[in-house]
Design a protein around this motif. Structure first.
Motif, short mmCIF file in Angstrom:
data_model
loop_
_atom_site.label_atom_id
_atom_site.label_comp_id
_atom_site.label_asym_id
_atom_site.label_seq_id
_atom_site.Cartn_x
_atom_site.Cartn_y
_atom_site.Cartn_z
N LEU A 1 -8.12 -9.02 6.36
CA LEU A 1 -7.91 -7.59 6.63
C LEU A 1 -8.82 -6.73 5.75
CD1 LEU A 1 -4.00 -7.47 6.94
CD2 LEU A 1 -5.65 -7.14 8.78
N PHE B 1 1.88 -12.88 -3.12
CA PHE B 1 1.70 -14.06 -2.28
C PHE B 1 2.12 -15.34 -2.99
CE2 PHE B 1 -1.28 -11.16 -0.08
CZ PHE B 1 -0.57 -11.11 1.10
N GLY B 2 1.93 -15.35 -4.30
CA GLY B 2 2.32 -16.56 -5.04
C GLY B 2 3.66 -16.41 -5.74
N SER C 1 1.93 -19.25 0.91
CA SER C 1 1.24 -18.52 -0.16
C SER C 1 -0.26 -18.41 0.15
CB SER C 1 1.41 -19.22 -1.50
OG SER C 1 2.77 -19.29 -1.83
N ARG D 1 0.94 0.53 9.12
CA ARG D 1 -0.28 0.87 8.39
C ARG D 1 -1.47 0.04 8.89
NH1 ARG D 1 0.52 0.64 2.28
NH2 ARG D 1 1.30 2.73 2.53
N GLN D 2 -1.24 -1.27 9.10
CA GLN D 2 -2.32 -2.14 9.56
C GLN D 2 -2.72 -1.79 10.99
OE1 GLN D 2 -0.11 -3.22 7.30
NE2 GLN D 2 -1.71 -3.58 5.79
N LEU E 1 -4.62 -11.42 4.16
CA LEU E 1 -4.95 -10.21 3.41
C LEU E 1 -6.46 -10.08 3.22
CD1 LEU E 1 -3.97 -7.73 1.67
CD2 LEU E 1 -4.21 -9.24 -0.27
N ALA F 1 -1.35 -8.30 -5.07
CA ALA F 1 -1.53 -9.29 -4.00
C ALA F 1 -1.40 -10.71 -4.57
CB ALA F 1 -2.89 -9.11 -3.35
N PHE G 1 7.54 -5.45 0.44
CA PHE G 1 7.40 -5.76 1.87
C PHE G 1 6.60 -4.70 2.61
CE2 PHE G 1 11.07 -8.31 0.58
CZ PHE G 1 10.59 -9.55 0.95
N VAL G 2 6.79 -3.43 2.24
CA VAL G 2 6.04 -2.36 2.92
C VAL G 2 4.54 -2.51 2.67
CG1 VAL G 2 5.71 0.14 3.03
CG2 VAL G 2 8.00 -0.80 2.73
N ASP G 3 4.18 -2.86 1.42
CA ASP G 3 2.76 -2.98 1.06
C ASP G 3 2.26 -4.42 1.12
OD1 ASP G 3 2.49 -0.34 0.66
OD2 ASP G 3 2.70 -0.39 -1.52
N PHE G 4 2.95 -5.26 1.89
CA PHE G 4 2.66 -6.69 1.85
C PHE G 4 1.19 -7.00 2.13
CE2 PHE G 4 3.34 -11.19 3.08
CZ PHE G 4 4.10 -11.57 1.99
N PHE G 5 0.62 -6.35 3.15
CA PHE G 5 -0.78 -6.64 3.51
C PHE G 5 -1.70 -5.48 3.18
CE2 PHE G 5 1.52 -9.54 6.42
CZ PHE G 5 0.93 -10.72 6.00
N THR G 6 -1.31 -4.69 2.16
CA THR G 6 -2.12 -3.51 1.85
C THR G 6 -3.03 -3.78 0.67
OG1 THR G 6 -0.32 -2.14 2.64
CG2 THR G 6 -1.97 -1.06 1.26
N PHE G 7 -4.28 -3.38 0.83
CA PHE G 7 -5.23 -3.49 -0.28
C PHE G 7 -6.20 -2.31 -0.16
CE2 PHE G 7 -8.66 -4.74 -2.91
CZ PHE G 7 -8.16 -5.66 -3.81
N ARG G 8 -6.20 -1.46 -1.18
CA ARG G 8 -7.12 -0.31 -1.15
C ARG G 8 -8.36 -0.68 -1.96
NH1 ARG G 8 -2.01 1.04 -2.19
NH2 ARG G 8 -0.89 2.20 -0.61
N TRP G 9 -9.44 -0.91 -1.25
CA TRP G 9 -10.67 -1.38 -1.89
C TRP G 9 -11.45 -0.19 -2.46
CZ3 TRP G 9 -12.50 -6.48 -2.13
CH2 TRP G 9 -13.78 -6.63 -2.63
N MET H 1 -4.24 -18.72 -8.29
CA MET H 1 -3.89 -17.33 -8.01
C MET H 1 -3.06 -16.76 -9.16
SD MET H 1 -2.93 -17.70 -3.97
CE MET H 1 -1.98 -16.20 -3.78
N MET I 1 2.69 -4.33 11.50
CA MET I 1 2.99 -3.29 10.51
C MET I 1 2.23 -2.02 10.85
SD MET I 1 3.07 -5.57 7.06
CE MET I 1 4.18 -4.62 6.05
#
Lengths: 97, 552
Positions: free
Chosen positions: A84, B215-216, A74, A23-24, A81, B211, B190-198, B373, A21
């Motif tokens: 990351l 995921f669940g 899941s 962004r990653q 995540l 998240a 899907f675009v933000d699937f692995f996105t996390f703004r800490w 979760m 992806m």
């Protein structure tokens, strides 16, 4: 053993898909990867996930196999995540020092 | 200024607020917010108690420490005969008894029976756990065990069962709406699937909520929908009422749904019950040595007696009945039910998916973790409601009544429930025995502690209440294995030496959960300190930290 194998394949699959992806890629490598690399990562990710499903279905049949696959995806999605997030925080801390 | 909302864009004018062309996502966002909040506290409690119910058998074993663990599963046929003999004594003259046989996860035999009613209009009912080795009632402490959390998660307590189930159904329906509206609102799944703004305040809460939800998502949707399916006959009885009118038709329907055979009419002639172990052995030949689930007898001791031996639940993603029916007095095989109609099977699969009883240990852990979760998703959603609104308050130091109410209920339902559930386990170890109504007293202790947590949340400043309750939960969880070591013969070191992984697992899980609550308490306290210092340096700085925001 089948659980472990499926779990690891899902982990590999989601890691590859995350790295595919944009962004990653920018967050981890500082720049987007070449389109060919991104494409290969997507194929690896999809194949790993499908292989995990294949193993579980061959082992327990479609009904139980699908339930197990859903559980593994899941959890491994969440683990990728978290990894990351952890990497980004560690990297930010290193930059600060 | 007037504020227009047009497809998410705010246009301000002078002194009016109007909404123009409200987009689907804004509508869904509002719907998601309010259906998530209104019964959110019930949903959180249902999710958490339902989550631990995936290990209710193990929890029940821990709560009956006097009953030794089964190093190997005893012959189910022999056990069935022992308990049937005992039931012949204590439930004599009753119209039915039913026993769940021991298996890899149950070290006792649970049985219930119907007895002749003492007064007209009343139905006599008894239940007990039996020792597989002796067939006698277990001599362990009186407790409902993990069954309490299981029952609570769909029918609550201190109210008629039907009311509780309707309330649980309403909460589940709200949850289903929240899931669908949440998916539409999210848009970029899907675009933000692995996105996390800490570390972005409200944004981080949203990311965590997303998240946990994404995921669940298959599980959350499945568990909510199938939860409604388990009680569909209560919520939507009309189709069934129209289609099945005569008693014979209704009996046919029942046979499609459950392995509990209907008593019918007794003959009035006494006749002893044929050996039950022979019947169970026939079932073992069909389904495997350890895969017989339940034995049910109707009119035992009467010439019209019948016995049903049902298949176990392991490895079969369906709760549809599979059983062998025998003539009670001769032991002759009458029928074998191996399958049901398509509609009944659909229901059976949904039911099984919800309960997850077909799972091996690994799949059970997957169920537990993903369900956990889901609990965290509901919890973060509840806290986010206050986080978002605190920023908009005219004076964040003095919020309005509605805000304060939500904030306090959040504390009691999230942190307070952890304390109450742990207190239930403490009560199991601390209440004397024997004690009249001991099982009920354990439950009263659970609710009394939960009520105290609510009281504490109401009288203390919100942020302090979060920290104190999280620390209290952590301390209670951390000390529970110590209490277990002091009050039973099964401390951790002995459990490890004996290879008793249920007790070992319970102790370790207590410490893991204690650590989780301690981390949450520390982060909340740190956030509190940060916001306090922020207020000192700049009295007019906007307070962006909501109660519990440090939970991230």
């Amino acid at each position: 053993m089948n659980h472990l194998l499926a779990f690891l394949l899902c982990l590999v699959g989601f890691t590859a898909l995350a790295f595919a992806m944009r962004r990653q890629q920018r967050d981890i490598f500082g720049r987007p990867l070449q389109s060919t690399t991104t494409y290969v990562l997507r194929v690896i990710g999809a194949c790993a996930l499908l292989l995990a499903l294949r193993i579980l279905v061959a082992w327990q049949g479609w009904s139980l196999g699908l339930v197990m696959f859903s559980g593994h995806t899941s959890i491994t999605g969440g683990i990728v995540l978290c990894a990351l997030v952890g990497y980004a925080r560690m990297y930010a801390r290193t930059l600060r020092h | 200024m007037v504020c227009f909302l047009k497809k998410g864009r705010r246009v301000n004018t002078d002194d009016d607020v109007r909404v123009v062309g409200r987009g689907i996502r804004q509508s869904m966002s509002s719907l998601h917010t309010w259906v998530g909040l209104l019964l959110g506290w019930f949903l959180y409690a249902m999710f958490l108690t339902g989550t631990v119910s995936y290990f209710k058998e193990e929890l029940s074993q821990w709560m009956r420490p006097e009953l030794s663990r089964l190093s190997q599963i005893p012959d189910q046929a022999a056990v069935a005969q022992r308990v049937a003999d005992e039931l012949g004594n204590i439930a004599a003259g009753g119209s039915q008894w039913s026993m769940r046989l021991p298996d890899a996860r149950n070290n006792s035999v649970y049985a219930f029976w119907r007895t002749p009613a003492r007064n007209p209009g009343q139905r006599g009912f008894g239940e007990a756990n039996f020792d597989p080795a002796t067939g006698k009632k277990v001599g362990s402490r009186d407790t409902l065990g993990g069954e309490f959390f299981f029952r609570f998660h769909f029918q609550f307590h201190y109210m008629p069962v039907v009311w509780g189930r309707w309330l649980a159904g309403a909460a589940a329906m709200f949850m289903l709406i929240a899931i669908v509206s949440g998916v539409i609102t999210h848009k970029k799944i899907f675009v933000d699937f692995f996105t996390f703004r800490w570390g972005k305040g409200q944004r981080s809460w949203l990311e965590a909520h997303n998240a946990l939800a994404v995921f669940g998502l298959p599980f959350h949707f499945m568990i909510t929908y199938t939860g409604l399916v388990t009680l569909m006959a209560l919520y939507m009885p009309w189709g069934e009422n129209v289609a099945f009118k005569t008693p014979a038709e209704r009996q046919q329907l029942t046979a499609e749904l459950t392995a509990f055979i209907q008593p019918g009419k007794a003959s009035g002639q006494k006749a002893p019950l044929a050996p039950v172990d022979d019947m169970v052995r026939q079932a073992q030949q069909r389904w495997g040595r350890d895969n017989v689930g339940r034995v049910t007898a109707v009119h035992p001791g009467d010439a019209a007696a019948r016995v049903a031996v049902a298949r176990g639940e392991a490895g079969r993603v369906s709760m549809s009945p599979q059983y062998m029916e025998f003539e009670g007095t001769t032991g002759k095989l009458l029928t074998v039910r191996d399958n049901v109609g398509a509609a009944a099977e659909t229901r059976g699969v949904f039911y099984a998916l919800h309960l997850g009883r077909f799972s091996d240990t690994e799949t059970r852990w997957l169920y537990f973790l993903v369900s956990f979760m889901g609990t965290a998703m509901v919890g973060t959603g509840l806290v986010m409601w206050t986080v978002k609104r605190r920023q908009r308050l005219p004076d964040p130091g003095r919020p309005h009544f509605g805000f304060r109410l939500v904030e306090r209920l959040n504390i009691a339902s999230v942190a307070g429930l952890s304390i109450a559930m742990t207190a239930f386990l403490w009560a199991n170890r601390l209440l004397p025995q024997p004690l009249e109504g001991r099982a009920d007293l354990e439950i009263h202790a659970f609710f009394a502690v939960w009520a105290l947590a609510l009281l504490h949340a109401l009288v203390r400043p919100a942020r302090s209440a979060w920290v104190e309750q999280l620390w209290a939960a952590s301390a209670l969880l951390f000390l529970l294995p110590v209490l277990n070591a002091l009050t039973t013969q099964r401390p951790l070191w002995r459990s490890v030496a004996d290879g008793d992984w249920i007790f070992v697992g319970m102790d370790i899980m207590c410490w893991v959960l204690a650590l989780l609550h301690a981390v949450l308490a520390l982060r909340t306290a740190r956030q509190e300190a940060r916001s306090r210092s922020g207020r000192t340096t700049s009295r007019h700085a906007p307070v962006t930290v909501a109660s519990g925001e440090g939970l991230r």
